[in-house]
Write a protein that holds these residues in place. Sequence first.
Motif, mmCIF file in Angstrom:
data_model
loop_
_atom_site.group_PDB
_atom_site.id
_atom_site.type_symbol
_atom_site.label_atom_id
_atom_site.label_comp_id
_atom_site.label_asym_id
_atom_site.label_seq_id
_atom_site.Cartn_x
_atom_site.Cartn_y
_atom_site.Cartn_z
ATOM 1 N N THR A 120 32.472 34.140 32.929
ATOM 2 C CA THR A 120 32.438 33.694 34.316
ATOM 3 C C THR A 120 33.790 33.941 34.970
ATOM 4 O O THR A 120 33.861 34.320 36.144
ATOM 5 C CB THR A 120 32.070 32.202 34.392
ATOM 6 O OG1 THR A 120 30.844 31.999 33.692
ATOM 7 C CG2 THR A 120 31.890 31.741 35.815
ATOM 8 N N ALA A 121 34.871 33.744 34.212
ATOM 9 C CA ALA A 121 36.218 33.994 34.743
ATOM 10 C C ALA A 121 36.395 35.473 35.093
ATOM 11 O O ALA A 121 37.009 35.805 36.123
ATOM 12 C CB ALA A 121 37.272 33.555 33.741
ATOM 13 N N TYR A 163 33.972 37.515 36.002
ATOM 14 C CA TYR A 163 33.177 37.710 37.213
ATOM 15 C C TYR A 163 33.961 37.239 38.429
ATOM 16 O O TYR A 163 34.040 37.943 39.440
ATOM 17 C CB TYR A 163 31.850 36.947 37.108
ATOM 18 C CG TYR A 163 31.007 37.035 38.358
ATOM 19 C CD1 TYR A 163 30.045 38.019 38.504
ATOM 20 C CD2 TYR A 163 31.181 36.129 39.407
ATOM 21 C CE1 TYR A 163 29.276 38.109 39.662
ATOM 22 C CE2 TYR A 163 30.425 36.210 40.557
ATOM 23 C CZ TYR A 163 29.475 37.194 40.681
ATOM 24 O OH TYR A 163 28.729 37.279 41.824
ATOM 25 N N GLU A 164 34.540 36.036 38.332
ATOM 26 C CA GLU A 164 35.298 35.480 39.460
ATOM 27 C C GLU A 164 36.498 36.356 39.805
ATOM 28 O O GLU A 164 36.819 36.545 40.983
ATOM 29 C CB GLU A 164 35.745 34.053 39.157
ATOM 30 C CG GLU A 164 34.604 33.052 39.089
ATOM 31 C CD GLU A 164 33.795 32.960 40.378
ATOM 32 O OE1 GLU A 164 34.383 33.113 41.471
ATOM 33 O OE2 GLU A 164 32.575 32.746 40.285
ATOM 34 N N PHE A 214 35.194 39.302 41.629
ATOM 35 C CA PHE A 214 34.790 38.836 42.951
ATOM 36 C C PHE A 214 36.013 38.729 43.871
ATOM 37 O O PHE A 214 35.989 39.180 45.016
ATOM 38 C CB PHE A 214 34.093 37.475 42.815
ATOM 39 C CG PHE A 214 33.504 36.946 44.083
ATOM 40 C CD1 PHE A 214 32.247 37.336 44.508
ATOM 41 C CD2 PHE A 214 34.212 36.032 44.850
ATOM 42 C CE1 PHE A 214 31.696 36.839 45.683
ATOM 43 C CE2 PHE A 214 33.679 35.529 46.032
ATOM 44 C CZ PHE A 214 32.420 35.935 46.443
ATOM 45 N N GLN A 215 37.088 38.144 43.346
ATOM 46 C CA GLN A 215 38.320 38.013 44.135
ATOM 47 C C GLN A 215 38.930 39.383 44.434
ATOM 48 O O GLN A 215 39.408 39.629 45.541
ATOM 49 C CB GLN A 215 39.336 37.131 43.394
ATOM 50 C CG GLN A 215 38.920 35.680 43.243
ATOM 51 C CD GLN A 215 38.679 35.003 44.573
ATOM 52 O OE1 GLN A 215 39.373 35.245 45.540
ATOM 53 N NE2 GLN A 215 37.660 34.147 44.606
ATOM 54 N N GLY A 217 35.124 39.307 47.773
ATOM 55 C CA GLY A 217 33.848 38.633 47.987
ATOM 56 C C GLY A 217 32.808 39.484 48.699
ATOM 57 O O GLY A 217 31.811 38.963 49.187
#
Length: 178
Positions: free
Chosen positions: A102-103, A105-106, A109-110, A114
């Motif tokens: 998940t980290a 992915y985040e 994303f950043q 976004g």
Amino acid sequence: MVEDTTPGKLCRDCGAAKSLEAFNKHPKTRDGRQPHCRDCQRAYGARHYRANKARYEEQAKRWRAENPERARATRRRNYLENPPTAAQRREGWLRWRYGISTADYEALFQTQGGICAICQLYSAQALRVDHDHDTGQVRGLLCHNCNAMLGLVREDADVLSSAIRYLGSATKATESGS
């Protein structure tokens, strides 16, 4: 001042004086308790498991192969007694399907701000993980429409180039015909 008269004992490992409740039961000792406190026993168990992890994993694998029904029932019971949260399910899916956390992915994303890596638009829904189907390598995050588009053209750059040429020629024909 009231004196504490709770019976206790010293842990053989850490030397701390603790109440008898801090020691597991043992029928063959004089006081009926283990010589090591629960904290020290837990630490010993963790060290022993880490030192012998391969052996324990092999034993568990063999047991599951020899007892498939019991293993399935145990997994099912554990799942029902302690169902995973939505975040745990998402983490498991990302790790299983794409090999990322998940980290990760985040962070992606950043990095993309976004927005979709193709159309550069914000999506009300979560962005999808785009990956190369041959290598499994994650390429970026896409909105639903762009992800579907790549799937529909089977990730073929020639088909996409042909579609771009078609759109260009169709636009010119429409403009000249008007």
